[in-house]
Scaffold this active site. Structure first.
Site, PDB file in Angstrom:
ATOM      1  N   ASP A  11       0.879  -1.175   0.000  1.00 49.23           N
ATOM      2  CA  ASP A  11       0.000   0.000   0.000  1.00 49.23           C
ATOM      3  C   ASP A  11       0.912   1.219   0.000  1.00 49.23           C
ATOM      4  OD1 ASP A  11      -2.301   1.660   0.315  1.00 49.23           O
ATOM      5  OD2 ASP A  11      -1.972   1.739   2.472  1.00 49.23           O
ATOM      6  N   SER A  12       0.307   2.388  -0.179  1.00 50.16           N
ATOM      7  CA  SER A  12       1.067   3.626  -0.071  1.00 50.16           C
ATOM      8  C   SER A  12       1.546   3.862   1.353  1.00 50.16           C
ATOM      9  CB  SER A  12       0.179   4.798  -0.479  1.00 50.16           C
ATOM     10  OG  SER A  12      -0.920   4.886   0.414  1.00 50.16           O
ATOM     11  N   GLU A  50      -2.233   7.805   9.024  1.00 53.77           N
ATOM     12  CA  GLU A  50      -0.765   7.651   9.089  1.00 53.77           C
ATOM     13  C   GLU A  50      -0.218   8.120  10.444  1.00 53.77           C
ATOM     14  OE1 GLU A  50       1.483   6.268   6.925  1.00 53.77           O
ATOM     15  OE2 GLU A  50      -0.215   5.590   5.703  1.00 53.77           O
ATOM     16  N   CYS A  74     -10.925   3.189   0.250  1.00 53.03           N
ATOM     17  CA  CYS A  74      -9.484   3.402   0.457  1.00 53.03           C
ATOM     18  C   CYS A  74      -9.135   2.562   1.674  1.00 53.03           C
ATOM     19  CB  CYS A  74      -9.200   4.875   0.730  1.00 53.03           C
ATOM     20  SG  CYS A  74      -7.546   5.199   1.396  1.00 53.03           S
ATOM     21  N   CYS A  80      -4.272  -1.359  -1.980  1.00 54.56           N
ATOM     22  CA  CYS A  80      -4.417   0.085  -2.174  1.00 54.56           C
ATOM     23  C   CYS A  80      -5.343   0.303  -3.361  1.00 54.56           C
ATOM     24  CB  CYS A  80      -3.048   0.699  -2.450  1.00 54.56           C
ATOM     25  SG  CYS A  80      -3.121   2.456  -2.843  1.00 54.56           S
ATOM     26  N   HIS A 115      -7.073   2.829   3.972  1.00 50.21           N
ATOM     27  CA  HIS A 115      -6.861   3.513   5.250  1.00 50.21           C
ATOM     28  C   HIS A 115      -8.168   3.686   6.023  1.00 50.21           C
ATOM     29  CE1 HIS A 115      -2.962   4.577   3.504  1.00 50.21           C
ATOM     30  NE2 HIS A 115      -2.599   5.111   4.645  1.00 50.21           N
TER      31      HIS A 115
HETATM   32  N1  DGL Z   1      -4.684   3.326   0.950  1.00 48.00           N
HETATM   33  C1  DGL Z   1      -4.769   3.822  -0.367  1.00 48.00           C
HETATM   34  C2  DGL Z   1      -6.058   3.405  -1.049  1.00 48.00           C
HETATM   35  O1  DGL Z   1      -6.611   2.363  -0.756  1.00 48.00           O
HETATM   36  C3  DGL Z   1      -4.483   5.256  -0.684  1.00 48.00           C
HETATM   37  C4  DGL Z   1      -3.918   6.146   0.282  1.00 48.00           C
HETATM   38  C5  DGL Z   1      -3.142   7.295  -0.286  1.00 48.00           C
HETATM   39  O2  DGL Z   1      -3.728   8.298  -0.706  1.00 48.00           O
HETATM   40  O3  DGL Z   1      -1.934   7.185  -0.249  1.00 48.00           O
HETATM   41  O4  DGL Z   1      -6.533   4.080  -1.911  1.00 48.00           O
END
Ligand code: DGL
Length: 267
Positions: A14-15, A155, A187, A77, A189
């Site tokens: 993931d990011s 984060e 997302c 992600c 997160h």
């Molecule tokens: N967790 C990522 C997603 O599912 C993106 C988060 C980011 O913007 O870095 O889209």
């Protein structure tokens, strides 16, 4: 860093820390597999980046995982999936299982006929999401909502503060006001903000997270296990391209057990 050997493990990336919401579903479904998790925190949030940049990062991290011997890759992600999953599959000869916004199950679930999709800006603007809406959304109204700032809160493991609740309300309240009874956590997160999103949206609103469906798809793609009769529990390695001590502090809170995060400087 010399290329480590993760022969036969499953690579997940993931990011940042959000993909842990997918990793925990994978760990529950596959307790005996070795897992390698990469948080590309040095280049996050992807939500603020261009498609070219997100593609280049996805290919870079994917190549690193492939070269280190993993047998499959999970893109944990949504942003990387909708922008770059096709390119990764073209470039890597491994099974790639990729999360995407759960629009189909949300459409099946809604009773009010209004579905909200919470995701990053590149995700809500992507052709992939437009296709999913066209494919599944003809009988319902789908409202796409970008949520800038949420990834940064996760984060920092800032999940319950007044500041977090205010930013959650800013994007969730308009969807509820428009009659949405089903919200897609588009997302990875956002499942970590689930309690706050639910409090703001109200108990009657369903929150849809496809993490378990991704784990089931991974199990299906790996096929039947022909292992030893008393297998050992799998190990999980954690890497980040960002500030390892800081990422480790956040991951320790989100993962719920002691984690050691190693710095990954070569991708
Ligand atoms: N967790 C990522 C997603 O599912 C993106 C988060 C980011 O913007 O870095 O889209």
């Amino acid at each position: 860093m010399h290329q480590p050997d993760f022969a036969g493990a499953i690579g997940v990336f993931d990011s940042g820390v959000g993909g842990l919401s997918v990793l925990r579903a994978i760990r529950a479904a596959l307790p005996f597999e070795n897992l390698v998790y990469v948080a590309d925190s040095g280049h996050a949030p992807y939500g603020d980046q261009t498609e070219a940049y997100i593609t280049q990062r996805t290919l870079s991290v994917g190549q690193w995982l492939a070269t280190s011997g993993v047998k499959a890759i999970t893109i944990a992600c949504n942003t990387a999936t909708v922008v770059a999953a096709r390119r990764l599959r073209e470039n890597i000869a491994l099974p790639v299982v990729a999360i995407e916004p759960a629009i189909k199950p949300a459409v099946a679930h809604t009773r009010s006929g209004v579905v909200g999709v919470l995701a990053t800006r590149p995700t809500v603007q992507s052709d992939s999401v437009a296709r999913l809406c066209a494919l599944h959304g003809s009988q319902v109204r789908i409202v796409l909502q970008a949520c800038p700032g949420w990834v940064e809160l996760v984060e920092q493991a800032d999940l319950h503060s007044a500041q977090t609740e205010a930013l959650v309300r800013q994007y969730v309240q308009p969807l509820v006001d428009q009659g949405a009874d089903t919200l897609v956590l588009g997302c990875t997160h956002y499942p970590f903000l689930r309690d706050t999103i639910q409090r703001v949206a109200g108990e009657g609103v369903a929150l849809i997270d496809p993490a378990e469906a991704v784990a089931r798809e991974l199990v299906r793609r790996l096929g039947p296990v022909h292992g030893v009769s008393a297998p050992q529990l799998g190990h999980t390695w954690f890497f980040t391209t960002g500030d390892a001590p800081q990422v480790q502090r956040t991951m320790a809170q989100l993962w719920g057990e002691g984690v050691t995060v190693e710095a990954l400087t070569s991708v």
